[in-house]
Design an enzyme around this catalytic site. Sequence first.
Site, PDB file in Angstrom:
ATOM      1  N   HIS A 159       1.392  15.561  -2.964  1.00 41.21           N
ATOM      2  CA  HIS A 159       0.869  14.234  -2.657  1.00 41.21           C
ATOM      3  C   HIS A 159      -0.407  14.301  -1.825  1.00 41.21           C
ATOM      4  O   HIS A 159      -1.318  13.506  -2.012  1.00 41.21           O
ATOM      5  CB  HIS A 159       1.930  13.421  -1.912  1.00 41.21           C
ATOM      6  N   GLU A 164      -3.461   3.044  -4.493  1.00 42.27           N
ATOM      7  CA  GLU A 164      -2.601   4.188  -4.199  1.00 42.27           C
ATOM      8  C   GLU A 164      -1.179   3.914  -4.660  1.00 42.27           C
ATOM      9  O   GLU A 164      -0.829   2.791  -5.017  1.00 42.27           O
ATOM     10  CB  GLU A 164      -2.619   4.506  -2.693  1.00 42.27           C
ATOM     11  N   HIS A 206       3.132   4.246  -4.069  1.00 39.11           N
ATOM     12  CA  HIS A 206       4.274   4.392  -3.159  1.00 39.11           C
ATOM     13  C   HIS A 206       5.535   4.347  -4.014  1.00 39.11           C
ATOM     14  O   HIS A 206       6.458   3.569  -3.769  1.00 39.11           O
ATOM     15  CB  HIS A 206       4.266   3.293  -2.099  1.00 39.11           C
ATOM     16  N   ASN A 207       5.555   5.217  -5.035  1.00 34.00           N
ATOM     17  CA  ASN A 207       6.578   5.140  -6.074  1.00 34.00           C
ATOM     18  C   ASN A 207       7.960   5.575  -5.603  1.00 34.00           C
ATOM     19  O   ASN A 207       8.920   4.814  -5.657  1.00 34.00           O
ATOM     20  CB  ASN A 207       6.152   5.986  -7.283  1.00 34.00           C
ATOM     21  N   GLN A 235       9.410   5.185   5.319  1.00 31.86           N
ATOM     22  CA  GLN A 235       8.851   4.591   6.524  1.00 31.86           C
ATOM     23  C   GLN A 235       9.308   3.139   6.682  1.00 31.86           C
ATOM     24  O   GLN A 235       9.679   2.480   5.717  1.00 31.86           O
ATOM     25  CB  GLN A 235       7.317   4.623   6.471  1.00 31.86           C
TER      26      GLN A 235
END
Length: 749
Positions: free
Chosen positions: A55, A102, A104-105, A250
Amino acid sequence: MSLDTVKHAAETPDTEQPWKELGLKEDEYARIREILGRRPTGAELAMYSVMWSEHCSYKSSKVHLKQFGEKVPANDAMLVGIGENAGVVDVGQGYAVTFKVESHNHPSYIEPYQGAATGIGGIVRDILAMGARPIAVVDPLRFGAADHPDTKRVLPGVVAGIGGYGNCLGLPNIGGEVVFDACYQGNPLVNAGCIGVMRHEDIHLAQASGPGNKVILYGARTGGDGIGGVSVLASETFESTGPAKRPAVQVGDPFQEKLLIECTLEIFAEKLVAGIQDLGGAGLSCATSELASAGSGGMRVELDTVPLRDSSLSPEEILMSESQERMCAIVEPRHVDRFLEICEKWDVIATVIGEVTEGSQLEIFWHGEQIVDVPPRSVAHDGPVYHRPFARPSWQDALQADDAGKLPRPANAAELREQVLKLVASPNQASKSWITEQYDRFVQGNTVLAMPEDAGMVRIDADSNLGVALATDGNGRYAKLDPYTGAQLALAESYRNVAASGAKPLAISDCLNFGSPEDPDVMWQFAEATRGLADGCLELGTPVTGGNVSLYNQTGETAIHPTPVVAVLGVIDDVNRRTPVAFAEEGQLLYLLGDTREEFGGSAWSEVVHQHLGGLPPKVDLGREKLLAEILISASRDGMIDAAHDLSDGGLIQAVTESCLRGGKGARLVVPDGLDAFTFLFSESAGRAVVAVPRSEELRFTDMCGARGLPVARVGVVDGEEIEVQGEFGIPLSELRTAHEATIPALLA
């Protein structure tokens, strides 16, 4: 357990270390030892493990990504390109716009709400770190089968997370997509994009220069949530047994982020920072190493000064934590007091945690003991580079030979009508208002177009009405059939959507979502898609400003369809000249621009009616796309068209249905000579749009198309309360609206 210091590491070369558990390969661990001339400390191992993850390091993709910089020249608008937090383009009048998409899969599958919310938070901080005020967000989303029970778990949580975080920040959500396909069942794609605006002189970069300058960490306290986070989660394949690793996701606090944004913008206004970086993937490991690597010297950090939410965190955990709402700034000593004063005003915790040094090393200390002593470039930029083997899949030829042209077509007008209704009610073509109404699209008062328009558009100057438009597109079905062409079709559609709104396309960002790079089939898909995108950007003159690669998107052995998502940014001199999709006035003439061919490979019709995927996707003619864009932009600027809608998924009938329902007016359509009704309605040939032309402008518009060599055919008129295809069928708008709007609420009830 005693502290693992640099001195201790040098004295204990044979100590066993958990490099494998942290995701490193044996040769990578050996390389770290070679760089350091000793074994790494625990803290150093933690830093390398997250920064050398797929990543963060792009180790499998960078050999292919470099062609974006080598092959595609920057245009006059490009101010900051690949390599920074986000790209920046000049949009005129002294304004610069920064934008990025971007992924965040994986976090969003494990914990949908927080995974998606922190995806929005992270991309907003990327934009903020460039010196810009964030002004809008977008969200291209992919979920599993619409009727699968797990989609009911994932989708509402993702949408609530995006809406909850973005709405609390006061940022309008102006665009994106929602696509359903069984290939995303265990691995949804949650991509997030943001646009920000600034003056040219306000651009900031991520670098730590000037020995003696202070390193200030500010924002939220560092906690145990997100340890490893996306840096680890996004660098491995999900097992088929389902979600796990919840502690790695997170947790976001949008109100803290709102304070952080306003605090940072005030700091920028007073020109108090020499360099800045947000804390996202890899947390402090990333911020410190990247700032030092891009700067002129070294850096010394006192890690025990970092404000914590959990006092039990080890140094390794602090370095790996991806706790949200944090930034790292490089500040000259003379500005430190004022910097801290502004942070206190906004109730933002700020702490001097170190300083820039004259050396060349990144040095980190814990209660006076040195636990990190590394060359920062070796962590941030000189990680592994893999030339992964790739080969055309053995099944690709058979897939392409399974042509959609052989599928049974409607035998009569009644079947044609039935299939139109089935198409517009299918999950991918149905109205997404259940989703988009959970987002505030008009907060701040500058949104002039938002979904379901072709592109989102925001005004950035109230006096001149200067604005920017953004569209995101990607069709995994096309890319599965032919990744090279599929990537170009994603680029072409996004480019076309921006032009259809009246804005001039300037540049792109991308989010490249693929399966495991360790599978040669997947790497071939990735290599072909990046080659196609680079070639396409070269022809269209749209440089790549930056983007994101998301790999390991698969469950067990089953990879997602290759899904390159392309975001195109455009500029419009006066947002009052924008072109909506709605057919709003009776008597408007409908014109079809471009060539319609029998192209059904990967089409919505083949999927909805026959559950089929095979053949070749539509052909791409980027020269035609440029010409079409020029016509759409000129016609918008000169008042020749009242509405425009690009033709893509679902073909002409889908576009006309959406435009009629949006404007509340029906249409009478006539099949042009040389086409049958089925092909006219359902073909997905690229490079096309349908426009509504006032009768007073018909001659001027058709003369312009003829003079520039763009095929144009009058195919109908805005009229009545139904969509009628002459000689075939009619469907009342009320019936179409019910079919179009009932699907998603029923699935998610």
